[in-house]
Design an enzyme around this catalytic site. Structure first.
Site, PDB file in Angstrom:
ATOM      1  N   ARG A 211       5.238 -11.460   4.668  1.00 34.57           N
ATOM      2  CA  ARG A 211       5.323  -9.768   4.399  1.00 34.57           C
ATOM      3  C   ARG A 211       6.265  -9.217   5.735  1.00 34.57           C
ATOM      4  O   ARG A 211       6.780  -7.888   5.828  1.00 34.57           O
ATOM      5  CB  ARG A 211       4.485  -9.354   4.434  1.00 34.57           C
TER       6      ARG A 211
ATOM      7  N   ARG B 213       3.299   1.967   0.385  1.00 35.14           N
ATOM      8  CA  ARG B 213       3.708   0.259  -0.152  1.00 35.14           C
ATOM      9  C   ARG B 213       5.488  -0.227  -0.351  1.00 35.14           C
ATOM     10  O   ARG B 213       5.777  -0.827   0.413  1.00 35.14           O
ATOM     11  CB  ARG B 213       3.246  -0.293  -1.240  1.00 35.14           C
TER      12      ARG B 213
END
Ligand code: ADP
Length: 189
Positions: free
Chosen positions: A89, A146
């Site tokens: 990520r 997010r």
């Protein structure tokens, strides 16, 4: 041994496609989100630390997820391949993964990227919140964080893997079967 990365924004449908892909191609599914939620449920020290971070929509420190991944790779060498989901990520995580695989004299085969718009991300997460009861799906502020983290920290991975000629993007809007069909065609090539 094949190593695939399933990539895309939160809500892109990675989990849904992962379940179909691991079944069809005999892969070991490694979802860092699932692994972290397991730690939280078990109430481990790692889980307690991760819980607060995830609830805010932030990323868990690289070293934690890298350790979990290394553990999954070394303890599952009897499978046909791996499907990483939600990892890497950050560029630092991608570099760590390249290093881990280089030590095994191997590398990533391809990045399977599922592309959807921010608007669809919002809709899907709200919908999932009603079904799965995930605390990080129910709160608008968390969802916004997010998505912001995705653009800022995760999206740079696209250029990272394009530079390695390993990045393949698939349209993520359509039926589950349509998207699965697109990805399957790529894997079988
Ligand atoms: P989503 O599909 O909505 O992105 P995940 O289940 O993949 O959800 O992840 C849930 C949360 O777990 C993330 O918002 C993040 O806080 C944490 N997390 C999962 N994978 C990683 C990772 N590779 N690095 C850092 N944090 C992670």
């Amino acid at each position: 041994m094949k190593y695939y990365i399933l990539f895309g924004p939160p809500g892109a449908g990675k989990g849904t496609q992962a379940a179909l892909l691991v079944e069809k191609y005999n892969l070991h599914h490694v979802s860092t989100g699932d692994l972290l939620r397991k730690e939280i449920k078990a109430g481990t020290p790692l889980g307690l630390q991760a819980k607060e971070i995830i609830a805010k929509g932030d990323l868990v420190p690289d070293a934690i997820v890298e350790g979990m991944i290394k553990n999954e790779i070394v303890s599952n060498q009897d499978v046909k391949g791996f499907l990483f989901d939600g990892f890497p990520r950050t560029v630092a995580q991608a570099e760590a993964l390249d290093k881990m695989l280089a030590e095994l004299n191997t590398g990533i085969d391809s990045i399977i990227s599922i592309a959807i718009s921010d608007e669809v991300v919002h809709q899907r997460i709200h919908h999932r919140a009603m079904i799965e009861n995930r605390a990080d799906d129910a709160n608008d502020e968390t969802i916004r964080t997010r998505i912001a983290n995705y653009h800022e920290k995760t999206e740079p991975l696209i250029a990272f893997y394009k530079a390695q000629n390993k990045y393949f993007e698939f349209e993520g809007e359509g039926t589950i079967e349509e998207i699965f069909g697109r990805i399957s065609k790529h894997i079988e090539k």
